[in-house]
Write a protein that holds these residues in place. Structure first.
Motif, PDB file in Angstrom:
ATOM      1  N   UNK A 138       8.074 -10.394   7.516  1.00 10.99           N
ATOM      2  CA  UNK A 138       9.190 -11.151   8.076  1.00 10.99           C
ATOM      3  C   UNK A 138       9.685 -10.521   9.372  1.00 10.99           C
ATOM      4  N   UNK A 139       9.907  -9.213   9.372  1.00  9.28           N
ATOM      5  CA  UNK A 139      10.393  -8.550  10.588  1.00  9.28           C
ATOM      6  C   UNK A 139       9.357  -8.590  11.701  1.00  9.28           C
ATOM      7  N   UNK A 144       7.881 -10.233  16.965  1.00  7.34           N
ATOM      8  CA  UNK A 144       6.776 -10.647  17.835  1.00  7.34           C
ATOM      9  C   UNK A 144       6.965 -12.065  18.347  1.00  7.34           C
ATOM     10  N   UNK A 145       7.550 -12.940  17.538  1.00  8.37           N
ATOM     11  CA  UNK A 145       7.791 -14.299  18.014  1.00  8.37           C
ATOM     12  C   UNK A 145       8.879 -14.317  19.088  1.00  8.37           C
ATOM     13  N   UNK A 146       9.878 -13.446  18.957  1.00 12.67           N
ATOM     14  CA  UNK A 146      10.891 -13.321  20.015  1.00 12.67           C
ATOM     15  C   UNK A 146      10.232 -12.971  21.343  1.00 12.67           C
ATOM     16  N   UNK A 155      11.061 -21.939  13.403  1.00 15.69           N
ATOM     17  CA  UNK A 155       9.878 -22.519  12.750  1.00 15.69           C
ATOM     18  C   UNK A 155       8.982 -21.421  12.196  1.00 15.69           C
ATOM     19  N   UNK A 156       8.797 -20.358  12.975  1.00 17.28           N
ATOM     20  CA  UNK A 156       7.941 -19.254  12.521  1.00 17.28           C
ATOM     21  C   UNK A 156       8.476 -18.637  11.240  1.00 17.28           C
ATOM     22  N   UNK A 157       9.790 -18.409  11.176  1.00 19.13           N
ATOM     23  CA  UNK A 157      10.386 -17.812   9.976  1.00 19.13           C
ATOM     24  C   UNK A 157      10.267 -18.754   8.790  1.00 19.13           C
ATOM     25  N   UNK A 158      10.581 -20.031   9.006  1.00 19.16           N
ATOM     26  CA  UNK A 158      10.480 -21.002   7.914  1.00 19.16           C
ATOM     27  C   UNK A 158       9.067 -21.113   7.370  1.00 19.16           C
ATOM     28  N   UNK A 213       5.471  -0.477  14.320  1.00 16.99           N
ATOM     29  CA  UNK A 213       4.284  -1.314  14.515  1.00 16.99           C
ATOM     30  C   UNK A 213       4.527  -2.346  15.612  1.00 16.99           C
ATOM     31  N   UNK A 214       5.683  -2.996  15.553  1.00 15.21           N
ATOM     32  CA  UNK A 214       6.009  -4.003  16.568  1.00 15.21           C
ATOM     33  C   UNK A 214       6.222  -3.361  17.935  1.00 15.21           C
TER      34      UNK A 214
END
Length: 235
Positions: A138-139, A144-146, A155-158, A213-214
């Protein structure tokens, strides 16, 4: 930050968390009642509304609070120095209170006691590791989507939570506030209070593990569209 701005942020965290838990618990009750004993169908009925409501509440409340709705997210962004101590504590308090309110609302809608301790056992090494993986994922998805496309975060989280319901043994709680609140519901989506510390510990480990990691994946190069303090999941 003005007091009114802060109160709006905290209020948004409360409201979003309440809607999230009303959906998680309510859809679990409805799914189980309609599934006729088919647990796979009941889980599907629990999964789809949860993913859908996450897209909605993140979209509408991100401009107000950043739409954390999750102490693990708030903790990660606190470590990244994207949110201050006082606001982080206020967020976590609002998330827990909102989540408990959402449980009560779901129970009222289905004529159940306002609060009741869950008896659903969720324990063992597999469950622990599942929550580490679920929260790490989730994190990672959020951070990464941010970087890649901020507007796609809801949408990515859902979609991620929808998928993680099915690929993790724990059905991907990935949220300490959700875990605490689900202990107050002796329904399909509940969790026995004795198992809450296991889940919360795993969630914190998963969230913190995602940060280096991110950071490595993103690197030091500044994005041309760096999220502002008011953007999705930033403060």
């Amino acid at each position: 930050m003005t007091g009114s701005a802060c109160s709006r942020k905290v209020g948004a965290e409360f409201l979003g968390s309440a809607f999230l838990l009303a959906t998680v618990i309510g859809s679990g009750i409805m799914g189980e009642r309609l599934a006729g004993g088919n647990e796979a169908l009941a889980l599907l009925g629990n999964t789809l509304p949860t993913g859908a409501i996450l897209i909605v509440i993140i979209t509408i409340l991100a401009p107000v609070s950043g739409a954390h709705f999750n102490p693990a997210v708030t903790l990660a962004l606190f470590v990244r120095k994207e949110i201050g101590t006082k606001l982080a504590l206020a967020y976590v308090s609002a998330q827990i209170a909102g989540a408990a309110t959402g449980v009560a609302a779901a129970h009222l809608m289905f004529d159940l006691p306002l609060m009741e301790l869950s008896t659903k056992v969720r324990t063992g090494s597999g469950q622990f590791f599942s929550e580490v993986v679920a929260t790490f994922g989730l994190l990672t998805i959020i951070l990464l989507t941010r970087k890649a496309k901020t507007d796609f975060v809801p949408v990515a989280v859902g979609l991620y939570i929808t998928a993680a319901y099915w690929f993790t043994a724990s059905t991907s709680f990935a949220n300490p506030a959700v875990t605490l609140a689900r202990a107050l519901s002796d329904t399909f989506a509940g969790i026995r209070p004795a198992d809450v510390p296991l889940f919360v510990t795993a969630q914190i480990i998963g969230a913190l593990a995602a940060l280096p990691v991110c950071a490595w994946l993103i690197g030091t190069e500044k994005s041309r569209q760096e999220p502002s303090a008011q953007s999705v999941l930033s403060e």
